[in-house]
Structure formats: structure tokens, C-alpha cells
Scaffold this motif. Structure first.
Motif, short mmCIF file in Angstrom:
data_model
loop_
_atom_site.label_atom_id
_atom_site.label_comp_id
_atom_site.label_asym_id
_atom_site.label_seq_id
_atom_site.Cartn_x
_atom_site.Cartn_y
_atom_site.Cartn_z
N ARG A 110 -8.75 7.07 -5.12
CA ARG A 110 -9.12 7.93 -6.22
C ARG A 110 -9.79 7.12 -7.33
NH1 ARG A 110 -3.48 9.41 -8.12
NH2 ARG A 110 -3.39 7.15 -7.78
N GLY A 147 -10.26 13.29 -6.06
CA GLY A 147 -10.74 12.63 -4.86
C GLY A 147 -9.63 12.16 -3.95
N GLN A 148 -10.00 11.93 -2.70
CA GLN A 148 -9.07 11.35 -1.75
C GLN A 148 -9.04 9.84 -1.95
OE1 GLN A 148 -10.55 12.65 2.04
NE2 GLN A 148 -9.78 14.75 1.79
N ALA A 149 -7.99 9.20 -1.45
CA ALA A 149 -7.84 7.76 -1.64
C ALA A 149 -9.06 7.02 -1.06
CB ALA A 149 -6.57 7.29 -0.97
N ALA A 179 -15.62 9.71 -7.59
CA ALA A 179 -15.00 9.72 -6.27
C ALA A 179 -16.07 9.66 -5.19
CB ALA A 179 -14.15 10.98 -6.09
N THR A 224 -7.84 11.58 -11.48
CA THR A 224 -7.07 11.61 -10.24
C THR A 224 -7.82 12.34 -9.12
OG1 THR A 224 -5.91 13.65 -10.86
CG2 THR A 224 -4.91 11.57 -11.51
#
Length: 295
Positions: free
Chosen positions: A100, A96-98, A214, A94
């Protein structure tokens, strides 16, 4: 190798996947196989008396037979195959930023499900962290809706596992079949013993290691400043003073890790596919065709 798939006319992502070995299944499909049956793939010849089917008579081979026998071709049919996604569902996925890593995994599952459905192949899914997760197990199916639903569930999942120690157990769930194409998906931030046991459990299989990182996981770190970092699996927090030397060190660590994973997988005869950020079907297609765009 056998290639399956085309760019979908409605704009969806489709995978032009390849099987490195002939399929064993007798169900008709699009892959070269070892199953005897109607088809254009000839694997041998035999006397007509042993295989009385005049439709397969080969006049040219018969004319060269030293014993004067009529000779027929022995064909193999094109057969279906099974795709298996063996996925790490620990909390690190999960990160990282989108988008992900988990979003990239969901997009991969969706694209493979669509591609398998169009090719008449089956697809299954097994997810694990510290244990094999039964709620994330999908038996091989040809239902398009099953992978659509699975991808949607993955995008909304909350993962809390503190490691991927059960990946080897998940691999044993695949049984003894050797005619499947296995996508082994993780960020592979595993201790070496876990890495080796998981790879050993997949020995002699046709495996595509998919390394999900990511965007900027090892690059574009802050050059200066103070920040608090958290390990998603252990929950440990640490305050870090960023400086140019640390940012450069992280970049070097990423390059070293990439090279190390290539070397480790090569020992098992596998070539990894690296996905940094969003999943890109075109890059995976290039991987199957040896263009190395994913690297």
C-alpha cells in the motif's frame, strides 16, 4: 549540491540524498556548509594579520597581493544536516493492495533513517490528516532505532482521517530553519486550496515532493464488469459499470494528474518524485542524480 550515502553492504536500501544549499549547522558532518572551521572548502582569503593562522598561508595568492601582505585561506567545515519527513496520514494512504501507499511511506522512512544514521545526520517526522497527529511526531534524532520503530508502527497503522487539511500546520512545526531537507509525502489528491497553503508554508525550503500512488491506481482498470467502489476518506460507496471507455478515461486522468503536479511543484522550484507501488531506493537515487527513472 552535496551527496551522502552508498549502497549498504548488507543489502538494505540506502538513499544517496543531496542538499541543494549549504547547511548552517556547526556540527561536523558530510555536507558543504557555511560554517567556518577546518576543512578543504575555501570561501575566501584574508590578510594573515587579521586571521593569524600560518597553517592556512597561501603562498601563490600572497605573491600576487599588490600590498605585499601574507594571505591566508578562509575554510569552511563540512557539517551535518537534518532530514524531515512531512507525511499525509489520511485514510487514502491505505489504498491499494500490498504494498500500500502506507507501506511505501514506511519503507521510505526506514531507508532515510538508515542513510541519515550512516551520514551522522538527524531525521524527524511529522504526520497529519485533518489535524497534526502528535503520536506521529518524531523530533529530529540521530537514533537509528527511532526510525526503525516508526516504520514498524506505520506498517501496522489504521488511518481514518478524511483529508489532509492540516499539512500546512504540520509544515509550520518545522520552525524557521532553512538548512533541512524536507520530504513532503502524500498521494496529493488534495483540493487546490489545501495544496497551495501547504506549499506556501514550505516556501524557500529545500523540498522533495514524494508522490505515492498505488500500483495501477490510474491504469489497468477492468475493461468490463460491475463493481462497488468506496471512497476511503468519506466512506461513500458507489456501484460502477466498467467499460473500455471508462478504463481509457482513468489512464488519461492519471497522465494529466502527473503533468499537473509537475507543473504546480515547478512553480515553487521543486521537482516531484513519483513512486508507483513499492518504494524503490534506486529510483530515488536516480532522481537525486537527475536520471528521471522515477518518472
Amino acid at each position: 549540491m552535496t551527496t551522502v550515502g552508498n549502497r549498504d553492504g548488507n543489502g538494505g536500501q540506502e538513499i544517496l540524498y543531496r542538499l541543494a544549499r549549504r547547511a548552517l549547522q556547526g556540527r561536523p558532518g558530510q555536507h558543504r556548509s557555511r560554517a567556518p572551521g577546518p576543512g578543504l572548502d575555501v570561501h575566501g582569503f584574508a590578510p594573515l594579520a587579521a586571521y593569524p593562522d600560518a597553517r592556512r598561508l597561501d603562498v601563490h595568492v600572497s605573491a600576487r597581493d599588490p600590498f605585499g601582505h601574507w594571505i591566508v585561506r578562509l575554510p569552511r567545515q563540512r557539517s551535518s544536516a537534518t532530514l524531515i519527513v512531512l507525511a499525509d496520514l489520511s485514510a487514502s494512504m491505505t489504498f491499494g493492495q500490498a504494498p500500500r501507499k502506507l507501506d511505501a511511506l514506511a519503507d521510505l522512512v526506514d531507508a532515510l533513517g538508515h542513510s541519515a544514521w550512516r551520514a551522522g545526520d538527524a531525521i524527524g517526522f511529522v504526520g497529519a490528516d485533518q489535524a497534526v497527529q502528535e503520536q506521529w511526531t518524531l523530533a529530529p534524532t540521530r537514533s537509528r532505532g527511532a526510525t526503525v520503530e516508526l516504520a514498524q508502527r506505520l506498517r501496522g497503522a489504521r488511518l481514518e482521517g478524511r483529508g489532509a487539511g492540516a499539512m500546512n500546520l504540520a509544515a509550520h512545526r518545522l520552525g524557521r530553519r532553512r538548512d533541512s531537507l524536507v520530504f513532503l509525502v502524500s498521494d496529493f489528491h488534495w483540493p487546490q486550496p489545501e495544496f497551495e497553503t501547504a506549499c506556501a508554508a514550505l516556501a524557500s525550503r529545500d523540498v522533495v515532493p514524494v508522490v505515492l500512488w498505488a500500483r495501477h491506481e490510474f491504469e489497468a482498470w477492468p475493461r468490463r464488469g460491475l463493481a462497488e467502489l468506496q471512497d476511503l476518506e468519506s466512506g461513500e460507496r458507489r456501484v460502477v459499470w466498467f467499460r473500455p471507455a471508462l478504463a481509457d478515461q482513468m489512464t488519461r486522468a492519471g497522465a494529466q494528474r502527473r503533468a499537473e503536479l509537475r507543473r504546480r511543484f515547478a512553480l515553487h522550484g521543486w521537482r516531484p518524485f513519483f513512486c508507483d507501488g513499492a518504494f524503490d531506493a534506486a529510483a530515488l537515487n536516480a532522481y537525486f542524480h537527475g536520471e528521471d527513472r522515477a518518472d
